[in-house]
Design a protein around this motif. Sequence first.
Motif, short mmCIF file in Angstrom:
data_model
loop_
_atom_site.label_atom_id
_atom_site.label_comp_id
_atom_site.label_asym_id
_atom_site.label_seq_id
_atom_site.Cartn_x
_atom_site.Cartn_y
_atom_site.Cartn_z
N SER A 1 32.36 -43.80 -90.62
CA SER A 1 32.45 -42.34 -90.56
C SER A 1 33.71 -42.13 -89.80
O SER A 1 34.49 -41.11 -89.95
N ASN A 2 33.85 -42.58 -88.57
CA ASN A 2 34.83 -42.40 -87.44
C ASN A 2 36.20 -42.77 -88.08
O ASN A 2 37.24 -42.05 -87.93
N LEU A 3 36.26 -43.99 -88.79
CA LEU A 3 37.42 -44.23 -89.57
C LEU A 3 37.88 -43.42 -90.61
O LEU A 3 39.20 -42.96 -90.67
N ARG A 4 36.82 -42.79 -91.38
CA ARG A 4 37.43 -41.77 -92.37
C ARG A 4 37.83 -40.55 -91.63
O ARG A 4 38.93 -40.05 -92.22
N LEU A 5 37.27 -40.13 -90.67
CA LEU A 5 37.83 -39.13 -89.92
C LEU A 5 39.14 -39.04 -89.34
O LEU A 5 40.20 -38.40 -89.40
N ARG B 1 44.96 -44.78 -82.77
CA ARG B 1 43.62 -44.40 -82.59
C ARG B 1 43.09 -45.08 -84.24
O ARG B 1 41.85 -45.61 -84.09
N LEU B 2 43.59 -45.15 -85.17
CA LEU B 2 43.27 -45.65 -86.46
C LEU B 2 42.87 -46.95 -86.19
O LEU B 2 42.10 -47.67 -86.73
N VAL C 1 42.54 -33.38 -80.31
CA VAL C 1 41.63 -33.69 -81.35
C VAL C 1 40.99 -35.00 -81.21
O VAL C 1 39.67 -35.07 -81.67
N LEU C 2 41.70 -35.92 -81.30
CA LEU C 2 41.46 -37.28 -81.05
C LEU C 2 40.34 -37.59 -79.91
O LEU C 2 39.54 -38.27 -80.07
N ASP C 3 40.80 -37.18 -78.79
CA ASP C 3 39.95 -37.29 -77.63
C ASP C 3 38.77 -36.52 -77.88
O ASP C 3 37.43 -37.10 -77.38
N ALA C 4 38.75 -35.30 -78.35
CA ALA C 4 37.38 -34.66 -78.76
C ALA C 4 36.34 -35.47 -79.59
O ALA C 4 35.39 -35.56 -79.52
N GLU C 5 37.07 -36.11 -80.62
CA GLU C 5 36.20 -36.74 -81.67
C GLU C 5 35.96 -38.07 -81.10
O GLU C 5 34.61 -38.45 -81.39
N GLN C 6 36.69 -38.68 -80.23
CA GLN C 6 36.00 -39.83 -79.56
C GLN C 6 34.81 -39.61 -78.57
O GLN C 6 33.96 -40.29 -78.56
#
Length: 458
Positions: A157-161, A189-190, A380-385
């Motif tokens: 899911s994280n990879l898709r996001l 990040r990907l 955004v990427l930090d918040a997702e992490q």
Amino acid sequence: MMRTWLLKAVVVVAGVLASPAVRAETLADAMIAAYKNSNLLDQNRAVLRAADEDVAQAVATLRPVVAYTAEAGWQKADVNTTLGTTVVEDLTASLTLSAQMTLFDFGRGKLGIEIAKESVLATRQALIDVEQQVLLAAVSAYIDVRLAQEVVVLRQSNLRLITQELRAAQDRFDVGEITRTDVSIAQARLAASRAALAAAEGDLMIAREAYKAATGAYPGRLAALPKSPALPHTMEDAQSVARSTHPLIRQAQHLVKVADLQVDAAEAERRPTISGSATLRTDDEGLDSQTLGLTMNQTLYAGGRLSSVQRQALANKDSARASLQQTAVGILENVGVAWANLAVAAAQIEATDQQIRAAQAAFDGVREEAAAGTRTTLDVLDAEQDLLDARNSRLQAEAQRYLAVYQVLSTMGLLTVDHLQLGIPTYDAEAYYGAVEKAPSHSVQGKKLDRILEKIGN
């Protein structure tokens, strides 16, 4: 190639999980399989049967020993006579049947039987402890596979996001809203997400191997974890149960009895032994003879060996009692540690729930702000992490809490097939013991023993 193989394995697992026609394997199924397929249990059951034979051998010492001796001989000799030297040949044969039995040994034989019986009881408790180890390993393997599967799903899911975020960043770069740096950050990040997914897939394969080692087969579609078994209300209650039921404490108690009996046996070694014997003999000339005998013997001096044996028995007695006390201390400590781990895991679940709610709100807000141009791709990427880490911590804490319940049961001595009510036949320790405790030798008992051994083998 390795990456492709791992992906195929995960696809197979996902297909099994998605198939409604396949009956899901439950935690009870895993424990039953572990109990039935454990080589460790088979090994220790054989050790117990060997200990049962010690009782039979101790019983046999109080019974007569019957033996026969058959002799045959040929002799050729020169014999001097008045007529000269004559060669004489002689062929002889005889058969002797003898019986000997200890009539009185001041209790040494009975003490040997009692020592063997207590050793059997101690070995039975050791077998129960091995049963606990086998079942706990099955529970741990089941939980690890489910956790690994959930982590793989989370990483996917994280990879898709992140893939979506990279596309969005590329689109914004194309229209000049952000710089190439933002795109590069998303690309990095990907790549990190793909590496994390590969690691999660590897952990799943490792967990599957551990599951096979514990249960005898690879996991199929695993059912959700059932409700946790009931535990005492307090740690003190759990320790009280452990003090009276844990197999290692019970084993140590039987070993203390063995040590006490060995002290008595060492004292009895100084006393005399009275035995009787009978002999029947016949030879090739038809001459028969019968003898009856009564013998009493006692060791008066053995160079200090008897005194040393007695002192050694007393030292072993003190050692066994100290070992019992230390075993109890260790078991109670294990209960306390397992109880603390359970409390810690419960607290972690509560904390991570709050963390997930806060991280989700932060991620949603940062993504909206990024769409409005007030936040960067990195934000955004930090918040997702942060949200990913919180969800992963929640999965870890839940797995730890569930396993801790069974660890508490194990430290209490209650992680057994009977206590868990798994509904399968268990190994009957009395069956083999009942067949050999009287040291059977005639055919009826022999056939019964053959049936028991055949059943055990199946």
